[in-house]
Design an enzyme around this catalytic site. Sequence first.
Site, PDB file in Angstrom:
ATOM      1  N   SER A   1       4.733   8.247  -2.906  1.00 52.97           N
ATOM      2  CA  SER A   1       3.982   7.161  -2.851  1.00 52.97           C
ATOM      3  C   SER A   1       3.357   6.801  -1.369  1.00 52.97           C
ATOM      4  O   SER A   1       3.703   7.196  -0.363  1.00 52.97           O
ATOM      5  CB  SER A   1       4.355   5.792  -3.416  1.00 52.97           C
ATOM      6  OG  SER A   1       2.915   5.037  -3.531  1.00 52.97           O
ATOM      7  N   HIS A   2       2.098   6.626  -1.357  1.00 57.05           N
ATOM      8  CA  HIS A   2       1.193   6.023  -0.194  1.00 57.05           C
ATOM      9  C   HIS A   2       2.199   4.464   0.107  1.00 57.05           C
ATOM     10  O   HIS A   2       1.975   4.748   2.305  1.00 57.05           O
ATOM     11  CB  HIS A   2       0.104   5.850  -0.264  1.00 57.05           C
ATOM     12  CG  HIS A   2      -1.374   7.184   0.065  1.00 57.05           C
ATOM     13  ND1 HIS A   2      -1.100   8.020  -1.149  1.00 57.05           N
ATOM     14  CD2 HIS A   2      -2.370   7.955   0.735  1.00 57.05           C
ATOM     15  CE1 HIS A   2      -1.842   9.072  -0.937  1.00 57.05           C
ATOM     16  NE2 HIS A   2      -2.567   8.638   0.010  1.00 57.05           N
ATOM     17  N   SER A   3       2.166   4.199  -0.306  1.00 63.54           N
ATOM     18  CA  SER A   3       3.008   2.441  -0.037  1.00 63.54           C
ATOM     19  C   SER A   3       4.369   2.508   0.097  1.00 63.54           C
ATOM     20  O   SER A   3       4.848   2.873  -1.250  1.00 63.54           O
ATOM     21  CB  SER A   3       2.396   1.548  -0.991  1.00 63.54           C
ATOM     22  OG  SER A   3       3.147   0.477  -1.023  1.00 63.54           O
TER      23      SER A   3
ATOM     24  N   GLY B   1      -0.057   5.899   3.655  1.00 62.71           N
ATOM     25  CA  GLY B   1      -0.454   6.893   3.509  1.00 62.71           C
ATOM     26  C   GLY B   1       0.876   8.083   2.887  1.00 62.71           C
ATOM     27  O   GLY B   1       2.435   7.402   2.679  1.00 62.71           O
TER      28      GLY B   1
ATOM     29  N   ASP C   1       1.503   9.299  -6.379  1.00 63.24           N
ATOM     30  CA  ASP C   1       0.894   8.292  -6.932  1.00 63.24           C
ATOM     31  C   ASP C   1      -0.378   8.880  -6.849  1.00 63.24           C
ATOM     32  O   ASP C   1      -1.460   9.675  -7.772  1.00 63.24           O
ATOM     33  CB  ASP C   1       0.471   6.380  -5.627  1.00 63.24           C
ATOM     34  CG  ASP C   1       0.524   7.087  -4.661  1.00 63.24           C
ATOM     35  OD1 ASP C   1       0.626   8.383  -4.140  1.00 63.24           O
ATOM     36  OD2 ASP C   1       0.881   5.595  -3.840  1.00 63.24           O
TER      37      ASP C   1
END
Lengths: 214, 129
Positions: free
Chosen positions: B8-10, B42, B66
Amino acid sequence: MVVNGKKLIEILDRIADVIEENKLMLTELDAAIGDGDHGINMSRGFHAVREKLKDDDGSDIGIILKKAGMALVSNVGGAAGPLYGTAFLKAGAVVEGKQTVDVADLENMLKSALEGIKMRGHAEPKDKTMVDAAEEALNALNSSNAAGESPQQAIKAAVDAAYLGLENTKDMIARKGRASYLAERSIGHKDAGAASFALILKTIFDELYGQESS
Amino acid sequence: MVGIVIVSHSRNAAEGAREIAAQMAPEVSIAAAGGTADGRLGTDINSILKAIREVYTDDGVLIIFDLGSAYMNAEMAVEMLDEDMRKRVEISDAAMVEGAAIAAVNSGLSKPLSEIMKELKHCRISKMP
C-alpha cells in the site's frame, strides 16, 4: 556531439538541480489532477542518483545509466520511480560497455527508454502521460537525424517536440494513473510526468550546448 | 501455505489490512509493505522485495496492492526475484482489504496459489493495466 561517462554524470547531476528548482511546479501540476508528490518524488530520486554516482569512474555509460535507474526505482516512491527507473535501465542496456555516446546512440537510448516506459505503464500516446512528451521527442530526433541535421539541431528539435507534447497533454483526458479517476475533469491540466520528461531533455540540451542557444 | 504480501501507499493502511487478514487466519504468514523508506506515502520496491522474501515458501506468495504505482513496483520487485521464486509469485488486483482477508482464509485452508487466485476473482476491481 560526443558524451563520455564523466560528462553524463555531470548532466545527471545538473538534472538533480533542475528538478529541485522546479519541484514546486511539478508538484502543482500533479496536485491539480493527481496525488501531488511528483516534485518531491523526482527530487528525492535524482538526489539518490547523484549520491549513487558520486564515486563512479565514468568508464561505462551503460553502467552509469543502470545505476541511475536503480537509484530511481528504489527512491522515488510514486509512479515515476518504476517508469523513469525502467527508462534509464532500458536506455543503459543499449549502450552497455560504451565509453562515449553520440546522437545516434541518444536516439537508440530514447527509443529503448520509451519502449520501457510503455511496457511498464501500459500507456499509449494520448493517454495524457510522459509518453506524450517522449514519443514526440523521439519522432523529432529520428526525423532530424535522418535528415542529416546537426546533433545540436536534432536534440533541440527533440526538446521542442517534448514541450509540444507536454502542451498537448492539456487537452487530453487522462487514461492512466490517478488522474484517470477524474476523467473529463483532467482536461485543462498538463501532465506532470510529461513536464518532468521535457525538463530532463531540456537540461540535457542545455548542458551540451549552453542555455543561451536553447 | 501461501504467503501474502500487502502493498500500500500508506504504512498504516498496509499494516491495517494485514491485521484484519491475520485476525481471520493467524497461522498464515502475511507481510505489510507500506509507504516509502523515509515514511512518506508511496511504495518502495525494496520493502516489497523484503516482504516477499519474508513470507516466501515453495507454496508461493500472493501480492495484493492498493493503487497505481503499487502495482508497477510490485511487478518490478517480482521481476527482480530469482527465476524459481518468480514463478511462484502472483499479483492479484483484488480490492486490498477484502482480498487480503479472503486470501488469508484460503491460504489457511492450505489451498494452492492457483485456487486462491480463483477465489479472489469476485473482488477483482480491474486496477491492473
